[in-house]
Structure formats: structure tokens, C-alpha cells
Write an enzyme that holds these catalytic residues in place. Sequence first.
Site, PDB file in Angstrom:
ATOM      1  N   VAL A  43     -22.583  24.165 -36.796  1.00 11.44           N
ATOM      2  CA  VAL A  43     -22.942  22.670 -36.682  1.00 11.44           C
ATOM      3  C   VAL A  43     -23.929  22.555 -35.551  1.00 11.44           C
ATOM      4  O   VAL A  43     -24.771  21.594 -35.761  1.00 11.44           O
ATOM      5  CB  VAL A  43     -21.614  22.378 -35.883  1.00 11.44           C
ATOM      6  CG1 VAL A  43     -21.580  21.002 -35.238  1.00 11.44           C
ATOM      7  CG2 VAL A  43     -20.237  22.105 -36.935  1.00 11.44           C
ATOM      8  N   ALA A 336     -22.106  24.390 -27.059  1.00 10.90           N
ATOM      9  CA  ALA A 336     -22.812  25.596 -27.829  1.00 10.90           C
ATOM     10  C   ALA A 336     -22.840  26.674 -26.680  1.00 10.90           C
ATOM     11  O   ALA A 336     -22.611  27.944 -27.022  1.00 10.90           O
ATOM     12  CB  ALA A 336     -24.163  25.297 -28.372  1.00 10.90           C
ATOM     13  N   HIS A 460     -43.748  21.249  -5.178  1.00 14.90           N
ATOM     14  CA  HIS A 460     -44.080  19.745  -4.973  1.00 14.90           C
ATOM     15  C   HIS A 460     -45.385  19.237  -5.912  1.00 14.90           C
ATOM     16  O   HIS A 460     -46.117  19.888  -5.799  1.00 14.90           O
ATOM     17  CB  HIS A 460     -44.303  19.154  -3.489  1.00 14.90           C
ATOM     18  CG  HIS A 460     -44.602  17.754  -3.287  1.00 14.90           C
ATOM     19  ND1 HIS A 460     -43.839  16.898  -3.225  1.00 14.90           N
ATOM     20  CD2 HIS A 460     -45.922  17.326  -3.149  1.00 14.90           C
ATOM     21  CE1 HIS A 460     -44.217  15.722  -2.881  1.00 14.90           C
ATOM     22  NE2 HIS A 460     -45.604  15.932  -3.008  1.00 14.90           N
TER      23      HIS A 460
HETATM   24  P1  FAD Z   1     -19.723  26.021 -35.019  1.00  8.08           P
HETATM   25  O1  FAD Z   1     -21.116  25.638 -34.615  1.00  8.08           O
HETATM   26  O2  FAD Z   1     -18.915  24.666 -35.424  1.00  8.08           O
HETATM   27  O3  FAD Z   1     -19.921  26.924 -36.519  1.00  8.08           O
HETATM   28  C1  FAD Z   1     -18.798  27.052 -36.960  1.00  8.08           C
HETATM   29  C2  FAD Z   1     -19.184  27.489 -38.440  1.00  8.08           C
HETATM   30  O4  FAD Z   1     -18.209  28.121 -39.248  1.00  8.08           O
HETATM   31  C3  FAD Z   1     -19.766  26.591 -39.213  1.00  8.08           C
HETATM   32  O5  FAD Z   1     -21.178  26.790 -39.808  1.00  8.08           O
HETATM   33  C4  FAD Z   1     -18.783  26.664 -40.473  1.00  8.08           C
HETATM   34  O6  FAD Z   1     -19.299  26.417 -41.747  1.00  8.08           O
HETATM   35  C5  FAD Z   1     -18.250  28.093 -40.250  1.00  8.08           C
HETATM   36  N1  FAD Z   1     -16.650  28.126 -41.182  1.00  8.08           N
HETATM   37  C6  FAD Z   1     -15.675  27.596 -40.759  1.00  8.08           C
HETATM   38  N2  FAD Z   1     -14.788  27.993 -41.492  1.00  8.08           N
HETATM   39  C7  FAD Z   1     -15.154  28.904 -42.389  1.00  8.08           C
HETATM   40  C8  FAD Z   1     -14.595  29.645 -43.419  1.00  8.08           C
HETATM   41  N3  FAD Z   1     -13.212  29.569 -43.740  1.00  8.08           N
HETATM   42  N4  FAD Z   1     -15.406  30.457 -44.083  1.00  8.08           N
HETATM   43  C9  FAD Z   1     -16.927  30.283 -43.823  1.00  8.08           C
HETATM   44  N5  FAD Z   1     -17.395  29.758 -42.634  1.00  8.08           N
HETATM   45  C10 FAD Z   1     -16.398  29.105 -41.973  1.00  8.08           C
HETATM   46  N6  FAD Z   1     -23.210  21.299 -27.839  1.00  8.08           N
HETATM   47  C11 FAD Z   1     -24.343  21.474 -26.907  1.00  8.08           C
HETATM   48  O7  FAD Z   1     -23.937  22.349 -26.137  1.00  8.08           O
HETATM   49  N7  FAD Z   1     -25.398  20.744 -26.785  1.00  8.08           N
HETATM   50  C12 FAD Z   1     -25.739  19.767 -27.478  1.00  8.08           C
HETATM   51  O8  FAD Z   1     -26.593  19.016 -27.209  1.00  8.08           O
HETATM   52  C13 FAD Z   1     -24.701  19.256 -28.671  1.00  8.08           C
HETATM   53  N8  FAD Z   1     -24.918  18.246 -29.283  1.00  8.08           N
HETATM   54  C14 FAD Z   1     -24.064  18.016 -30.388  1.00  8.08           C
HETATM   55  C15 FAD Z   1     -24.440  17.024 -31.305  1.00  8.08           C
HETATM   56  C16 FAD Z   1     -23.517  16.729 -32.170  1.00  8.08           C
HETATM   57  C17 FAD Z   1     -23.836  15.586 -32.962  1.00  8.08           C
HETATM   58  C18 FAD Z   1     -22.255  17.486 -32.436  1.00  8.08           C
HETATM   59  C19 FAD Z   1     -21.522  16.959 -33.746  1.00  8.08           C
HETATM   60  C20 FAD Z   1     -22.149  18.386 -31.547  1.00  8.08           C
HETATM   61  C21 FAD Z   1     -22.935  18.936 -30.567  1.00  8.08           C
HETATM   62  N9  FAD Z   1     -22.545  19.903 -29.727  1.00  8.08           N
HETATM   63  C22 FAD Z   1     -23.755  20.172 -28.573  1.00  8.08           C
HETATM   64  C23 FAD Z   1     -21.679  20.719 -29.820  1.00  8.08           C
HETATM   65  C24 FAD Z   1     -21.945  21.982 -30.562  1.00  8.08           C
HETATM   66  O9  FAD Z   1     -22.469  21.917 -31.885  1.00  8.08           O
HETATM   67  C25 FAD Z   1     -20.723  22.897 -30.414  1.00  8.08           C
HETATM   68  O10 FAD Z   1     -20.177  23.125 -29.366  1.00  8.08           O
HETATM   69  C26 FAD Z   1     -21.246  24.272 -31.197  1.00  8.08           C
HETATM   70  O11 FAD Z   1     -21.831  24.333 -32.596  1.00  8.08           O
HETATM   71  C27 FAD Z   1     -19.794  25.130 -31.381  1.00  8.08           C
HETATM   72  O12 FAD Z   1     -20.059  26.572 -31.842  1.00  8.08           O
HETATM   73  P2  FAD Z   1     -19.289  27.387 -32.664  1.00  8.08           P
HETATM   74  O13 FAD Z   1     -19.850  28.633 -32.908  1.00  8.08           O
HETATM   75  O14 FAD Z   1     -17.953  27.440 -32.035  1.00  8.08           O
HETATM   76  O15 FAD Z   1     -18.809  26.744 -34.093  1.00  8.08           O
END
Ligand code: FAD
Length: 487
Positions: A43, A336, A460
Site C-alpha cells: 500500500v 510504514a 544556525h
Molecule cells: P501493506 O503496505 O498494506 O502491504 C500489504 C501487502 O500484502 C499488499 O501489497 C497486499 O496486496 C498484500 N496481500 C495481502 N493479502 C495477500 C494475499 N492473500 N496474497 C498475496 N498478497 C497479499 N504510513 C507512513 O508511515 N507514512 C505515510 O506518509 C503514510 N501515508 C499513507 C497514505 C495513504 C493514502 C495510506 C492509505 C496509507 C499511508 N500510510 C503511511 C500507511 C502505510 O501505507 C501503512 O502503514 C503501510 O503500508 C503498512 O505496511 P504493511 O507492510 O503492513 O502492509
Amino acid sequence: MARDTTQLAVLGAGPGGYAAAFYAADLGMQVTLVDEEKNPGGVCLYRGCIPSKALLHVAKVMDEARHASAWGVSFGEPKVDLNKLRAFKQSVVDKLTGGVGQVARMRKVKFIQGRATLAGPKSMKIAGAGGDTELQFEHCILATGSSPTRVPSLALDSPRIMDSTSGLELPDVPKSLLVVGGGYIGLELGTVYATLGSKVSVVEMTAGLLPGADRDLVSVLQKRLETLFSKIMLNTKVVKVAEEKNGIRVTFEPGGPDDPGGPDDRRGGPSGPPSDELFDRVLIAVGRRPNSKIPGLETTGVKVDAKGFIETDGQRRTAEPTIFAIGDVAGEPMLAHKASHEARVAVEAIQGHRAVFEPLAIPAVVFTDPEIAWTGLTEAQAQAEGLDIEVAKFPWAAIGRAITIDRPDGLTKLVLDKKTGRILGVGIAGSGAGELIAEGTLAIEMGVTAEDLKMTIHPHPTLSETLMESAEVFFGQSTHVYKPKRK
Ligand code: FAD
Ligand code: NAD
């Protein structure tokens, strides 16, 4: 069906999953990383942190260009080429996701594109474009992330209703946009659309924007948002959305969970009559829910809590000893950098090290303009915990660098242990606060006191001096503000 084996399978290739896979490979493990997308990124890289920050950068440049007339430089009103803007954003996403894919190959991490279904504590099936694979693993890390929360009262199948994913596609610049939810996404994307020219209204059901942040920091941002947005409705709920020929008619009801007499208060009804308004588009940003409904999870011993997060211990091990969980699916905060730090702990735990995820501070940054950033304990948290604290605040209007960039609208604050002067929390509102907060996180993790911070020479003229001067405020000796210590 192809059969494959691996030491470590990582399910989900977001900042949690790919960080885990890369670190495990660096430590010599054989790793398979699985995701539905073409490349790792999740994401964050595809439809979160990265595309939103590319758009916010453009919004900031537009805003500065508009403001430059006050400095004697006029560029004229910016002309927006939406196709080019979308292409820029997409190029950023492609560059980063392609780059992470390349780094995976260099590390010999096997990346399988496909949807995974768990098939017990040591195996999963992957339905991929290139055929199905049965993958046997010794350990697995679940990093399946989160998705936008859906609210039944706002469920309407219309292209005019957007979530963060469709909002980031920039389908157009609507004349009017209602943002439901005054949190991270609502304010960041609201800022993008308002700067591009939409009349943006924000509706938030609690008493204030960004409920998790200290009010003094939020008020710095809110002052500016009140000029950027057309309306900010607090303590207000959307009770109905209906499609009409020219837009979405939204019905609001005053009163939220913080409002005595509001609809959620059992003592009484709404504190005012409902109202309605027509909007070209509506962006729903009311939070995210963990992707814990992983197909086949029931074939394992993994447990999910009442909020839908996968239950883990301090090492991020689930109730199933071979399976770990990290990132958004494993609990708040959904950020993230929290995901990628949990990743390292889980990998080390799998390798048998005594690693544990126990950060003193996880920084949070809202990339609005001004930015709001905080780390460690907020003042509100420290008070709720009954800690004996002192708060030292330094207003940016007193620092040279803020004046040179014409951004005196800022505040840096330290939350300190009253007796020892140890820094427990740092909050910053102001331009570039997100970069500055890293020093605060390091200070908290290292057990720094106000004395240490005061004695550290800061360059500074920079905004980083506000951290040093806040420490000086604690002693009543700040060079640029006169605030004698109360005896
Ligand atoms: P994710 O990044 O959600 O990735 C999970 C992955 O698992 C996805 O690619 C999905 O397709 C895959 N997946 C799930 N189930 C399956 C399956 N059964 N089989 C195969 N693949 C699967 N956080 C920040 O720290 N800074 C920011 O500036 C920030 N901005 C953001 C802006 C927006 C608009 C959004 C929506 C979120 C933002 N976030 C930000 C939050 C951040 O994106 C998430 O905290 C982060 O991506 C979480 O990482 P993750 O590895 O847990 O999972
Ligand atoms: P959020 O939790 O930040 O904000 C949601 C807001 O919507 C809250 O203020 C909540 O009170 C309000 N709300 C809930 N239901 C409502 C309703 N029915 N009507 C009106 N208001 C309502 O959630 P988000 O903005 O959707 O973002 C989700 C998560 O993604 C964030 O919590 C954060 O973890 C992550 N994120 C981080 C960043 C960043 O780090 N800069 C940026 C975007 C997203």
C-alpha cells in the site's frame, strides 16, 4: 501445480514484508516473498505514503508560488495539467516499486506474484499469473497490511464516492469535495485537492481534527486549514449519502462521541437539526482495517483480536509458533516505519535472537502544510498516565530560520519528566516538522535530558534550533524567548 520449499515465506510485500524479506536474506536465509502486485511495495509505495507525498510536494510548490507575490516575485496563477501530474505521480511509484523489485533480485529473494492461501502452519498455495505454486516453509511472516474502513451509512456504489486509493488517482479536480474524516488521509488529500482548486469541506465526528495529536499542535495547522478549506465541521456525523443528477447529497447530523447531547450520547438526542448539502465528490477517510481475513488462516493456530488485528507477542510471533505477523495487520499505529522495524525483530526472533519490539518512541507525521509531527508521549498521554511532567514550548516566530522562509507559524514542544528533565515526548508543528522529528525520536530512545539537548550545538540558522531552544525554555534560559523559570 508447482512445488517449492523455502526457509522463510513472507506474505505481503509492503514496507513490513519487503523489509523482513531483505533483512532475512542479508542474514543468509532462503526467502520467498509473495504479493499480488508486480513488484514489492505494498500500500505504502503503490497507493499510500509515496503517491500522496508526490502530490503533496506539488501542492506545496503551488502554494509557495502563489505566496511569492508577497516577496515581490509573481508567477501568475498556476495552470494544472492533470495528465502530466498523474504521470509524474505514476513515475514516482514505478521508479520506487521497480527499484525495490530489483533490490529483491540482487538479494536473491524469490518474488512470487500471486494471491496466497494458507494451508496449515507450514504451507501455502499461491495462485499466480504464471500458474499455481504449493510452497512449504519453515517459518512465515504475515504482512498483509490494511484496507480502507467501510461505513455502512456511507456505502453507495458511485464513482463520485472515493476512498484514498481512488482519490489518489486524481480522476478530476471536482468543484466541491466533501472529505469524511479529519485524520491523516482526509487532511493530506484534502490539502492536495484544495490546492488544485476544489472547494473542500471536512467533516469530523470527534471534537477536533487529528484526535491523536496534542491540541496546541493541531491548532497551528487548523488556523491554516481554515483558510485553505471552505468548511471544517467538527462534532458532526454524516448520516446519509444519496446520488442525485448533479452530485452526492450528504445529510449531516450535529453531535459526535465527544459531544454531550449528541446522537452517540445516550442521555439525549442530536444537539441541533440535521442539514444537507450537495457535493461533486465525496472522499471517505475514516480509518483502515487490518487485512486479517487471510484465506486459509483457519488452518493455522493464528488468533485474531476483537479489532481484527492478528495477536502477537513482543517478538511478533503469533499463537502458531511457525508464523509471525507484522505491520498494519498486527496492530496500531498503522505506519510504514513501524512495520519495517517490526520486520527486523521478527526476523531476528526467527533466527533465535533475543529481539523484542519495545520502542520508546514511534514518530508520527502528518504531511500537511504546516506538517505536524510527534514522537514518544504526547502531552495528553502523559497527563492521562498521571506522570509528573513539564512541557517546554518554543514558538517559531522567535527563530531566525522560520522568519527567513516566511513561516513563523510553528511550535516545537518537549514533554519532560519534571524531576530529571528526561525527554519523554516531542511535538512539532511547522514547515518540515517531519524531518525535524527524527532528532526527537533519537533523543527519547537514547534517554537524553533537556540538559543534553541544550548543550548540543545546533547549526544556525535552522529550524532544528527550535529543539535546542525548547530545552533552554525548560531551564528558563532560552536565548530568543524571555520566559523566566517559575520558582
Ligand atoms: P501493506 O503496505 O498494506 O502491504 C500489504 C501487502 O500484502 C499488499 O501489497 C497486499 O496486496 C498484500 N496481500 C495481502 N493479502 C495477500 C494475499 N492473500 N496474497 C498475496 N498478497 C497479499 N504510513 C507512513 O508511515 N507514512 C505515510 O506518509 C503514510 N501515508 C499513507 C497514505 C495513504 C493514502 C495510506 C492509505 C496509507 C499511508 N500510510 C503511511 C500507511 C502505510 O501505507 C501503512 O502503514 C503501510 O503500508 C503498512 O505496511 P504493511 O507492510 O503492513 O502492509
Ligand atoms: P485516521 O484514523 O487517521 O482518521 C480517521 C478520522 O475519521 C478520525 O479522526 C475519526 O474520528 C474520523 N471518523 C471516523 N468515522 C467517522 C465518521 N463516520 N464521520 C466523520 N468522521 C469519522 O484514518 P485515515 O485518515 O483513514 O488513515 C488511516 C491510517 O493510515 C492512519 O491512521 C495512519 O495510520 C495511516 N496513514 C498515515 C499517514 C502518514 O503517516 N502521514 C498518512 C495517511 C494514512
